[in-house]
Structures are given as structure tokens and as C-alpha cells.
Design a protein around this motif. Structure first.
Motif, PDB file in Angstrom:
ATOM      1  N   ALA A 101       0.829  -1.212   0.000  1.00 49.79           N
ATOM      2  CA  ALA A 101       0.000   0.000   0.000  1.00 49.79           C
ATOM      3  C   ALA A 101       0.854   1.249   0.000  1.00 49.79           C
ATOM      4  N   LEU A 102       0.328   2.269  -0.662  1.00 49.88           N
ATOM      5  CA  LEU A 102       1.001   3.567  -0.743  1.00 49.88           C
ATOM      6  C   LEU A 102       0.043   4.661  -0.287  1.00 49.88           C
ATOM      7  N   GLU A 103       0.642   5.736   0.186  1.00 47.76           N
ATOM      8  CA  GLU A 103      -0.106   6.952   0.458  1.00 47.76           C
ATOM      9  C   GLU A 103       0.224   7.876  -0.714  1.00 47.76           C
ATOM     10  N   PRO A 104      -0.772   8.424  -1.417  1.00 42.39           N
ATOM     11  CA  PRO A 104      -0.488   9.262  -2.585  1.00 42.39           C
ATOM     12  C   PRO A 104       0.373  10.464  -2.202  1.00 42.39           C
ATOM     13  N   VAL A 105       1.398  10.726  -3.007  1.00 44.14           N
ATOM     14  CA  VAL A 105       2.244  11.899  -2.781  1.00 44.14           C
ATOM     15  C   VAL A 105       2.139  12.836  -3.984  1.00 44.14           C
ATOM     16  N   GLN A 106       2.216  12.249  -5.193  1.00 42.11           N
ATOM     17  CA  GLN A 106       2.245  13.087  -6.383  1.00 42.11           C
ATOM     18  C   GLN A 106       1.823  12.311  -7.630  1.00 42.11           C
ATOM     19  N   HIS A 107       0.889  12.873  -8.384  1.00 44.42           N
ATOM     20  CA  HIS A 107       0.472  12.329  -9.685  1.00 44.42           C
ATOM     21  C   HIS A 107      -0.020  10.893  -9.620  1.00 44.42           C
ATOM     22  N   LEU A 108      -0.689  10.525  -8.529  1.00 45.33           N
ATOM     23  CA  LEU A 108      -1.257   9.187  -8.445  1.00 45.33           C
ATOM     24  C   LEU A 108      -2.763   9.277  -8.665  1.00 45.33           C
ATOM     25  N   ALA A 109      -3.214   8.715  -9.797  1.00 46.69           N
ATOM     26  CA  ALA A 109      -4.647   8.705 -10.088  1.00 46.69           C
ATOM     27  C   ALA A 109      -5.237   7.413  -9.541  1.00 46.69           C
ATOM     28  N   GLY A 110      -6.346   7.513  -8.836  1.00 51.90           N
ATOM     29  CA  GLY A 110      -6.993   6.322  -8.308  1.00 51.90           C
ATOM     30  C   GLY A 110      -6.380   5.872  -7.004  1.00 51.90           C
ATOM     31  N   ARG A 111      -6.942   4.779  -6.481  1.00 52.24           N
ATOM     32  CA  ARG A 111      -6.499   4.299  -5.167  1.00 52.24           C
ATOM     33  C   ARG A 111      -5.187   3.522  -5.275  1.00 52.24           C
ATOM     34  N   SER A 113      -4.181   1.554  -2.331  1.00 57.52           N
ATOM     35  CA  SER A 113      -4.227   0.784  -1.100  1.00 57.52           C
ATOM     36  C   SER A 113      -4.536  -0.658  -1.457  1.00 57.52           C
ATOM     37  N   GLY A 114      -3.492  -1.507  -1.429  1.00 58.13           N
ATOM     38  CA  GLY A 114      -3.602  -2.888  -1.903  1.00 58.13           C
ATOM     39  C   GLY A 114      -2.647  -3.078  -3.055  1.00 58.13           C
ATOM     40  N   PRO A 115      -1.984  -4.252  -3.126  1.00 60.16           N
ATOM     41  CA  PRO A 115      -0.925  -4.461  -4.121  1.00 60.16           C
ATOM     42  C   PRO A 115      -1.392  -4.318  -5.562  1.00 60.16           C
ATOM     43  N   GLY A 116      -2.610  -4.768  -5.863  1.00 57.51           N
ATOM     44  CA  GLY A 116      -3.107  -4.678  -7.228  1.00 57.51           C
ATOM     45  C   GLY A 116      -3.412  -3.244  -7.633  1.00 57.51           C
ATOM     46  N   LEU A 117      -4.069  -2.536  -6.752  1.00 58.44           N
ATOM     47  CA  LEU A 117      -4.434  -1.148  -7.046  1.00 58.44           C
ATOM     48  C   LEU A 117      -3.201  -0.263  -7.145  1.00 58.44           C
ATOM     49  N   LEU A 118      -2.226  -0.560  -6.293  1.00 60.87           N
ATOM     50  CA  LEU A 118      -0.968   0.199  -6.288  1.00 60.87           C
ATOM     51  C   LEU A 118      -0.268   0.109  -7.649  1.00 60.87           C
ATOM     52  N   CYS A 119      -0.220  -1.076  -8.207  1.00 55.43           N
ATOM     53  CA  CYS A 119       0.426  -1.247  -9.517  1.00 55.43           C
ATOM     54  C   CYS A 119      -0.356  -0.528 -10.612  1.00 55.43           C
ATOM     55  N   GLU A 120      -1.682  -0.541 -10.462  1.00 54.35           N
ATOM     56  CA  GLU A 120      -2.514   0.160 -11.427  1.00 54.35           C
ATOM     57  C   GLU A 120      -2.230   1.666 -11.378  1.00 54.35           C
ATOM     58  N   ALA A 121      -2.176   2.205 -10.163  1.00 53.78           N
ATOM     59  CA  ALA A 121      -1.965   3.657  -9.991  1.00 53.78           C
ATOM     60  C   ALA A 121      -0.581   4.087 -10.480  1.00 53.78           C
ATOM     61  N   LEU A 122       0.398   3.192 -10.331  1.00 58.00           N
ATOM     62  CA  LEU A 122       1.768   3.538 -10.735  1.00 58.00           C
ATOM     63  C   LEU A 122       2.082   3.077 -12.158  1.00 58.00           C
ATOM     64  N   ALA A 123       1.122   2.396 -12.800  1.00 56.31           N
ATOM     65  CA  ALA A 123       1.316   1.868 -14.156  1.00 56.31           C
ATOM     66  C   ALA A 123       2.492   0.894 -14.200  1.00 56.31           C
TER      67      ALA A 123
END
Length: 183
Positions: A101-111, A113-123
Motif C-alpha cells: 500500500a502507498l499513500e499518494p504523494v504526487q500524480h497518483l490517479a486512483g487508489r 491501497s492494496g498491491p493490485g491497485l498500487l500497480c494500477e496507480a503507478l502503471a
DNA sequence: TGCACGATGAAC
DNA sequence: TTCATCGTGCAC
């Protein structure tokens, strides 16, 4: 931004998993740096750890885990999501830390929180598996402004099949952080 | 009747 | 892992 040095990753995996908390994960996509603060991790302790991919031997997919530290290990899970890990310890140890899980810092679209969502947000996807984390596009760095926090230790998520290994306290997260996937 | 919550199955 | 759906139990 200065990536953490190779020697940061070349240490005990549980130590790395805990010290990664609070660090910034950065992925530069088309010139834009997407940044998240790591708030939750899990340690996977090599071929003896029945919850680790490396426990079922070296394959094309898991070869990265057996390689040198400071590289990304990214795999597809449930045919739908990706999980981002960093390889730890000396070459051959086949250990890694899963970032959950990550806490958004910069240029993160979407959630994130969770390994799958994190990869999606970071592309991030399989194409990044094996990528050196001492690179300009994908790296982890120590933020200038650090915050104090307490670390919570819990059993890892989704590894019930791993017997006694499933009960070990190898999941770490920042106490009270709202982004932790399963507090 | 409707909400909150947990269990379940699906995406592959 | 995550999401949608479906059921249960409880409150109104």
C-alpha cells in the motif's frame, strides 16, 4: 532524487521490509513522476518460506527473485492484477519484499491501497520485472521530510496455504495509517 | 423495508 | 486481489 543504494537492499529481508516504510516509490511515466509513500510491506524469506514464489523453484517468472538485490520483481496475480516486489539480500537468496500500500504523494490517479491497485496507480506490470531500482525511471528514495511512526507487525495476507509460515509476523505497516489495506 | 456486513464467485 | 452480488441479521 537519489535512489536508495544497492547496499540498502542487500540486507536481512525483514529489516528492509521495515525500513521501506515511509520511503517514496517513484515511477516516471512519460516524463511525469508518479510518487507514493510506502505504508505497508510483506517480507518473503527465500526458498524455505513456503509462501514465497521462490519456494517452488526457479522458473522464468521467478528468476528475478534469485538475482541480485535492488531489482523489481513484478508478477501477474489472478490473471488481472500485478504485485510489485523488491528483491533483497545477496544474489541466490531469492528473497523479496512485497509493497502492499502507498499513500499518494504526487500524480497518483486512483487508489493505491492494496498491491493490485498500487500497480494500477503507478502503471507497473510484468514488463517492469527485472528492472533495476537504481535507475532514473523506477526507484525508491528517502524523502526529505521524514515523519515519526510506529510499526505494526501482523501475519501476511492470503498465504493460508503456507502452514506455519502463514502465521509468522512478516507483514509490516505504519500504525494508524489510513491507506493500509487491511488494518 | 433497507442498511451494513460477511460470504461467495468471478475476472483468468 | 479486487469487485459485484447475494444473503443474513438487525433496526426502524
Amino acid at each position: 532524487m537519489r535512489p536508495l543504494p544497492r547496499r540498502f537492499y542487500d540486507r536481512d529481508t525483514r529489516t528492509v521490509a521495515q525500513e521501506l516504510l515511509g520511503m517514496h516509490l517513484v515511477h516516471v511515466v512519460r516524463g511525469v513522476a508518479r510518487i507514493g509513500r510506502i505504508v505497508e510491506t510483506e517480507a518473503y524469506l527465500g526458498p524455505h518460506d513456503l509462501a514465497a514464489h521462490s519456494a517452488r523453484g526457479r522458473t522464468a517468472r521467478t528468476a528475478v527473485m534469485f538475482g541480485p538485490p535492488g531489482h523489481a520483481y513484478v508478477y501477474l496475480i489472478y490473471g488481472r492484477y500485478h504485485c510489485f516486489n523488491v528483491v533483497t539480500e545477496a544474489e541466490g537468496h531469492a528473497s523479496a519484499v512485497l509493497v502492499r500500500a502507498l499513500e499518494p504523494v504526487q500524480h497518483l490517479a486512483g487508489r493505491c491501497s492494496g498491491p493490485g491497485l498500487l500497480c494500477e496507480a503507478l502503471a507497473l506490470d510484468r514488463r517492469h520485472s527485472g528492472h533495476d531500482l537504481l535507475s532514473a525511471e523506477l526507484y525508491i528514495t528517502r524523502p526529505a521530510a521524514r515523519r515519526e511512526f510506529a510499526i505494526v507487525r501482523r501475519p501476511r495476507i492470503g498465504v493460508d496455504y503456507a502452514g506455519a509460515w502463514a502465521r509468522r509476523l512478516l507483514r509490516f505497516y505504519i500504525k494508524g495509517n489510513a491507506q493500509v489495506s487491511r488494518p
